[in-house]
Design an enzyme around this catalytic site. Structure first.
Site, PDB file in Angstrom:
ATOM      1  N   SER A 155       0.858  -1.192   0.000  1.00 17.55           N
ATOM      2  CA  SER A 155       0.000   0.000   0.000  1.00 17.55           C
ATOM      3  C   SER A 155       0.888   1.232   0.000  1.00 17.55           C
ATOM      4  CB  SER A 155      -0.878  -0.003   1.248  1.00 17.55           C
ATOM      5  OG  SER A 155      -1.497   1.251   1.458  1.00 17.55           O
ATOM      6  N   TYR A 168      -2.720  -1.197  10.073  1.00 17.29           N
ATOM      7  CA  TYR A 168      -2.578  -1.351   8.623  1.00 17.29           C
ATOM      8  C   TYR A 168      -1.199  -0.887   8.159  1.00 17.29           C
ATOM      9  CZ  TYR A 168      -3.999  -1.015   3.670  1.00 17.29           C
ATOM     10  OH  TYR A 168      -4.108  -1.172   2.310  1.00 17.29           O
TER      11      TYR A 168
END
Length: 272
Positions: A155, A168
């Protein structure tokens, strides 16, 4: 793009979104697909809707309608033994494995002091341990083919932090580093390993109203970090196909000497 006829690709999180897009594109270039997905309830900490068996069936139908070959596997990336059994069986049927796309992942959005121990563990177990499991159940199959290519989906948050998702960020940063570590060790087997780093993508993970509600409340309580979500290009979300374009390139012969690369598809979000 290279002709992938005779090649076989394993894709996790293939029931919808980015995973489905990857499956359709690689199949269109001739690759047979092993489509693995939980296709069931995600942990309670995840606010957006889970993929269903019907979603995975739709991926299968879309690939088959386009003339592709696909074997679905319902398995949890946290379950090493189930993954290994399913992948080994599918590879035996298809005659080998050449490509791996470790795409399965979750996002739990909360301010730092509202992330529970359970949510943190869920995120690490799926996003980081699940990617490790994916590589570990598949790499020896690529060795038998004398090489191949792996893409680990990280990401933008694995390149530069994003607020209100400490778990995350931790998991995706781990994926970024792990891709480089695997690239170094697997190079002797002619296996390339790269990571891809999207900004927000137009999928359930980013667009579900419950997720946006949590983000809105977090930003209202602490607005300064919200600038870290600003894409430089004039787009709020990219499409799954934008990520697929990069995945397909990194798997292909056009990228035959590209390994250990952290490649952003982030509309410039990591520039600042």
């Amino acid at each position: 793009m290279s002709d992938m006829t005779g090649k076989v690709a394993l894709i996790t999180g293939a029931a919808r979104g980015q995973g489905r897009s990857h499956a359709q594109r690689l199949a269109s270039h001739g690759a047979a697909i092993i489509a693995l997905d939980l296709a069931g309830p995600l942990p309670e900490s995840v606010k957006y809707k889970s993929a269903t068996p019907a979603d995975l069936e739709e991926t299968v139908a879309l690939v088959e309608e386009a003339g592709g070959t696909i074997i679905p596997i319902v398995a949890d990336v946290r379950d090493f033994d189930a993954m290994k059994a399913g992948v080994d069986n599918a590879v035996a049927k298809l005659g080998g494995l050449d490509f791996v796309v470790a795409n399965a992942g979750i996002a739990v959005v909360h301010e730092w002091d509202k992330i529970t121990p359970e949510a943190f563990r869920d995120t690490i177990d799926i996003n980081l341990v699940g990617v490790w499991n994916t590589v570990m159940v598949s790499a020896h199959h690529l060795q038998k083919r004398n090489g191949g290519s792996m893409v680990l989906i990280s990401s933008a948050a694995g390149v530069r932090i994003q607020p209100f998702m400490v778990d995350y960020v931790a998991s995706k940063s781990g994926v970024t580093a792990m891709a480089k570590a695997f690239a170094a060790e697997l190079a002797k087997d002619n296996i390339r390993v790269n990571s891809v780093h999207p900004t927000g993508v137009n999928t359930e993970m980013a667009t579900d109203p419950s997720v946006q509600e949590v983000f809105g409340a977090a930003i209202a309580g602490n607005p300064r970090p919200s600038s870290l979500f600003q894409n430089m290009l004039d787009v709020a979300l990219v499409e799954p196909e934008d990520i697929t374009n990069t995945v397909a390139y990194l798997l292909s012969d056009e990228a035959r000497y590209v390994t250990g690369l952290a490649m952003t598809v982030d509309a410039g979000i990591t520039l600042h």
